[in-house]
Design an enzyme around this catalytic site. Sequence first.
Site, PDB file in Angstrom:
ATOM      1  N   TYR A 129     -12.438  -0.999  12.505  1.00 53.65           N
ATOM      2  CA  TYR A 129     -11.128  -0.690  12.036  1.00 53.65           C
ATOM      3  C   TYR A 129     -10.415  -0.847  13.316  1.00 53.65           C
ATOM      4  O   TYR A 129      -9.343  -1.618  13.305  1.00 53.65           O
ATOM      5  CB  TYR A 129     -11.036   0.741  11.444  1.00 53.65           C
ATOM      6  CG  TYR A 129      -9.703   1.398  11.521  1.00 53.65           C
ATOM      7  CD1 TYR A 129      -8.871   0.887  10.401  1.00 53.65           C
ATOM      8  CD2 TYR A 129      -9.224   2.517  12.488  1.00 53.65           C
ATOM      9  CE1 TYR A 129      -7.617   1.585  10.051  1.00 53.65           C
ATOM     10  CE2 TYR A 129      -8.062   2.727  12.162  1.00 53.65           C
ATOM     11  CZ  TYR A 129      -6.961   2.346  11.100  1.00 53.65           C
ATOM     12  OH  TYR A 129      -5.961   3.055  11.088  1.00 53.65           O
ATOM     13  N   THR A 149      -4.542   0.168  -6.905  1.00 55.22           N
ATOM     14  CA  THR A 149      -5.168   0.947  -7.764  1.00 55.22           C
ATOM     15  C   THR A 149      -4.158   1.763  -8.431  1.00 55.22           C
ATOM     16  O   THR A 149      -2.974   1.849  -7.941  1.00 55.22           O
ATOM     17  CB  THR A 149      -6.461   1.669  -7.304  1.00 55.22           C
ATOM     18  OG1 THR A 149      -6.012   2.503  -6.233  1.00 55.22           O
ATOM     19  CG2 THR A 149      -7.563   0.882  -6.780  1.00 55.22           C
ATOM     20  N   SER A 203      -2.779   1.045  15.424  1.00 60.22           N
ATOM     21  CA  SER A 203      -3.290   2.268  15.363  1.00 60.22           C
ATOM     22  C   SER A 203      -3.485   2.715  16.895  1.00 60.22           C
ATOM     23  O   SER A 203      -3.800   1.729  17.843  1.00 60.22           O
ATOM     24  CB  SER A 203      -4.535   2.393  14.446  1.00 60.22           C
ATOM     25  OG  SER A 203      -4.886   3.509  14.790  1.00 60.22           O
ATOM     26  N   ILE A 259      -1.640  11.024  12.369  1.00 62.65           N
ATOM     27  CA  ILE A 259      -0.681  11.520  11.490  1.00 62.65           C
ATOM     28  C   ILE A 259      -1.311  12.390  10.287  1.00 62.65           C
ATOM     29  O   ILE A 259      -2.118  11.840   9.472  1.00 62.65           O
ATOM     30  CB  ILE A 259      -0.069  10.169  10.638  1.00 62.65           C
ATOM     31  CG1 ILE A 259       0.590   9.372  12.006  1.00 62.65           C
ATOM     32  CG2 ILE A 259       0.963  10.820   9.740  1.00 62.65           C
ATOM     33  CD1 ILE A 259       1.421   9.728  12.769  1.00 62.65           C
ATOM     34  N   ASN A 264       1.957  -2.309   5.641  1.00 66.24           N
ATOM     35  CA  ASN A 264       1.484  -0.811   5.675  1.00 66.24           C
ATOM     36  C   ASN A 264       0.001  -0.834   5.277  1.00 66.24           C
ATOM     37  O   ASN A 264      -0.924   0.152   5.647  1.00 66.24           O
ATOM     38  CB  ASN A 264       2.296   0.237   5.012  1.00 66.24           C
ATOM     39  CG  ASN A 264       1.877   1.450   4.907  1.00 66.24           C
ATOM     40  OD1 ASN A 264       1.759   2.388   5.516  1.00 66.24           O
ATOM     41  ND2 ASN A 264       1.034   1.848   3.659  1.00 66.24           N
ATOM     42  N   GLY A 312       0.983  -1.163   0.022  1.00 71.55           N
ATOM     43  CA  GLY A 312       0.046   0.121   0.061  1.00 71.55           C
ATOM     44  C   GLY A 312       0.827   1.192   0.009  1.00 71.55           C
ATOM     45  O   GLY A 312       0.553   2.141   0.784  1.00 71.55           O
ATOM     46  N   SER A 313       1.679   1.301  -0.802  1.00 70.19           N
ATOM     47  CA  SER A 313       2.991   2.269  -0.565  1.00 70.19           C
ATOM     48  C   SER A 313       2.849   3.290  -1.944  1.00 70.19           C
ATOM     49  O   SER A 313       3.815   3.798  -2.158  1.00 70.19           O
ATOM     50  CB  SER A 313       4.297   1.869  -0.570  1.00 70.19           C
ATOM     51  OG  SER A 313       4.326   0.551  -1.505  1.00 70.19           O
ATOM     52  N   LYS A 321      -7.267  -3.487  14.148  1.00 73.84           N
ATOM     53  CA  LYS A 321      -6.046  -2.823  14.664  1.00 73.84           C
ATOM     54  C   LYS A 321      -5.328  -3.528  15.699  1.00 73.84           C
ATOM     55  O   LYS A 321      -4.132  -3.921  15.994  1.00 73.84           O
ATOM     56  CB  LYS A 321      -6.117  -1.552  14.450  1.00 73.84           C
ATOM     57  CG  LYS A 321      -5.994  -0.798  13.067  1.00 73.84           C
ATOM     58  CD  LYS A 321      -5.063  -1.116  12.121  1.00 73.84           C
ATOM     59  CE  LYS A 321      -4.621  -0.314  11.009  1.00 73.84           C
ATOM     60  NZ  LYS A 321      -3.926  -1.018  10.189  1.00 73.84           N
TER      61      LYS A 321
HETATM   62  P1  NAD Z   1      -3.237   5.625   3.034  1.00 72.55           P
HETATM   63  O1  NAD Z   1      -4.504   5.534   2.992  1.00 72.55           O
HETATM   64  O2  NAD Z   1      -2.541   6.659   2.152  1.00 72.55           O
HETATM   65  O3  NAD Z   1      -2.388   4.188   3.056  1.00 72.55           O
HETATM   66  C1  NAD Z   1      -2.928   3.068   2.819  1.00 72.55           C
HETATM   67  C2  NAD Z   1      -2.817   2.464   1.351  1.00 72.55           C
HETATM   68  O4  NAD Z   1      -2.997   1.093   1.344  1.00 72.55           O
HETATM   69  C3  NAD Z   1      -3.487   3.066   0.580  1.00 72.55           C
HETATM   70  O5  NAD Z   1      -2.514   3.767  -0.437  1.00 72.55           O
HETATM   71  C4  NAD Z   1      -4.249   2.216  -0.133  1.00 72.55           C
HETATM   72  O6  NAD Z   1      -4.759   2.277  -1.483  1.00 72.55           O
HETATM   73  C5  NAD Z   1      -3.747   0.807   0.115  1.00 72.55           C
HETATM   74  N1  NAD Z   1      -4.484  -0.324  -0.068  1.00 72.55           N
HETATM   75  C6  NAD Z   1      -5.641  -0.487   0.734  1.00 72.55           C
HETATM   76  N2  NAD Z   1      -6.095  -1.547   0.224  1.00 72.55           N
HETATM   77  C7  NAD Z   1      -5.193  -2.258  -0.289  1.00 72.55           C
HETATM   78  C8  NAD Z   1      -5.100  -3.627  -1.061  1.00 72.55           C
HETATM   79  N3  NAD Z   1      -6.234  -4.407  -1.004  1.00 72.55           N
HETATM   80  N4  NAD Z   1      -3.942  -3.899  -1.699  1.00 72.55           N
HETATM   81  C9  NAD Z   1      -2.991  -2.926  -1.918  1.00 72.55           C
HETATM   82  N5  NAD Z   1      -3.207  -1.735  -1.376  1.00 72.55           N
HETATM   83  C10 NAD Z   1      -4.214  -1.366  -0.605  1.00 72.55           C
HETATM   84  O7  NAD Z   1      -3.092   6.017   4.592  1.00 72.55           O
HETATM   85  P2  NAD Z   1      -1.914   6.252   5.714  1.00 72.55           P
HETATM   86  O8  NAD Z   1      -2.347   6.980   6.578  1.00 72.55           O
HETATM   87  O9  NAD Z   1      -0.735   6.290   4.972  1.00 72.55           O
HETATM   88  O10 NAD Z   1      -2.018   4.685   6.321  1.00 72.55           O
HETATM   89  C11 NAD Z   1      -0.920   3.730   6.441  1.00 72.55           C
HETATM   90  C12 NAD Z   1      -0.935   2.776   7.530  1.00 72.55           C
HETATM   91  O11 NAD Z   1      -1.043   3.489   8.668  1.00 72.55           O
HETATM   92  C13 NAD Z   1      -2.405   2.255   7.515  1.00 72.55           C
HETATM   93  O12 NAD Z   1      -2.545   0.761   7.755  1.00 72.55           O
HETATM   94  C14 NAD Z   1      -3.346   2.992   8.452  1.00 72.55           C
HETATM   95  O13 NAD Z   1      -4.374   2.238   8.974  1.00 72.55           O
HETATM   96  C15 NAD Z   1      -2.207   3.080   9.527  1.00 72.55           C
HETATM   97  N6  NAD Z   1      -2.514   4.351  10.261  1.00 72.55           N
HETATM   98  C16 NAD Z   1      -2.534   5.558  10.056  1.00 72.55           C
HETATM   99  C17 NAD Z   1      -2.884   6.442  10.688  1.00 72.55           C
HETATM  100  C18 NAD Z   1      -2.907   8.028  10.349  1.00 72.55           C
HETATM  101  O14 NAD Z   1      -3.227   8.987  10.987  1.00 72.55           O
HETATM  102  N7  NAD Z   1      -2.807   8.446   9.100  1.00 72.55           N
HETATM  103  C19 NAD Z   1      -3.017   6.509  12.206  1.00 72.55           C
HETATM  104  C20 NAD Z   1      -3.046   5.106  12.727  1.00 72.55           C
HETATM  105  C21 NAD Z   1      -2.891   4.077  11.687  1.00 72.55           C
END
Ligand code: NAD
Length: 254
Positions: free
Chosen positions: A159, A40, A145, A192, A92, A14-15, A163
């Site tokens: 969610y 996607t 999270s 974040i 991720n 998911g990067s 987590k």
């Molecule tokens: P983000 O939505 O940009 O990153 C998640 C990525 O996972 C997205 O690019 C998405 O397209 C991809 N993804 C989802 N389903 C997928 C699949 N089936 N196959 C491949 N890729 C897939 O958001 P982020 O904030 O960068 O989150 C990264 C991680 O951190 C996640 O696990 C999120 O739950 C966790 N998190 C984020 C926060 C925050 O404050 N942003 C807080 C706690 C935890």
Amino acid sequence: MEITLKGKVAIITGSIQGIGLRTAQMLADAGAAVVINNHTDQEELEKQAQAIRDAGGQVKAVTADITDRKQAGKLIQAAEELGAGPDILVNNAGGLIARVPTAEFDDDHFATVVDVNLKTAMLMSHLVLPYMKKQGAGKIINFSSQAAHDGGGPGAGAYAAAKAAIWTFTKSLAKEVGPDGITSNCVAPGFIASTAFHNVFTSPEVHEKVKEMVPLKRLGTVDDVAKVILFLASPLSDYINGQIIEVNGGLYML
Ligand code: NAD
């Protein structure tokens, strides 16, 4: 002391953006060959891969829905093409998908949330283990999270529960594969900012309110989390196993 990951291959799921992309960039800067992924937008993923290449990194971009075993296998194949196989796995990929209160429980939403946040981490770990076991070494880093502590915001029940399950899985895996020289750890980000997560699901008012609540008086950045992943992926963390590392500026203290 310089952190070097030269000769290592890392998969970051998911990067295409956010924390995952920043992590891939930092691991590549440290010398790892990286596999980046999203389910996607192949064009954008290729663009991000090219930017890593332009910065001197080695990278493969794999468009694949990693809730699907066959598609997830493509990431392993890409890691093999970059080296002997995956040395580092950063699970991720994840997300809230939508705010759904339990009073409005929806079977499809629940299944998607659990698949994206929990199944992906377990399936990808399963797929990298043969390589890591053969090498007698490996680093698996999962994503929990703050929501796993406090239940998250409105409609985040599925969610937050998924987590929290990631914590338990992280510990279970640490015991299972520790004897093979593989560590399993987890980061638990707080709030974040500048991520799709909060851009989509959190109002500007809540951003401000949370900022005031953080003892450091600022919201987290993708760099704050990626730096911790770099540490967990590096030899500096070799004796850390089965741990949850909180990255929340003190917003939630255990
Ligand atoms: P983000 O939505 O940009 O990153 C998640 C990525 O996972 C997205 O690019 C998405 O397209 C991809 N993804 C989802 N389903 C997928 C699949 N089936 N196959 C491949 N890729 C897939 O958001 P982020 O904030 O960068 O989150 C990264 C991680 O951190 C996640 O696990 C999120 O739950 C966790 N998190 C984020 C926060 C925050 O404050 N942003 C807080 C706690 C935890």
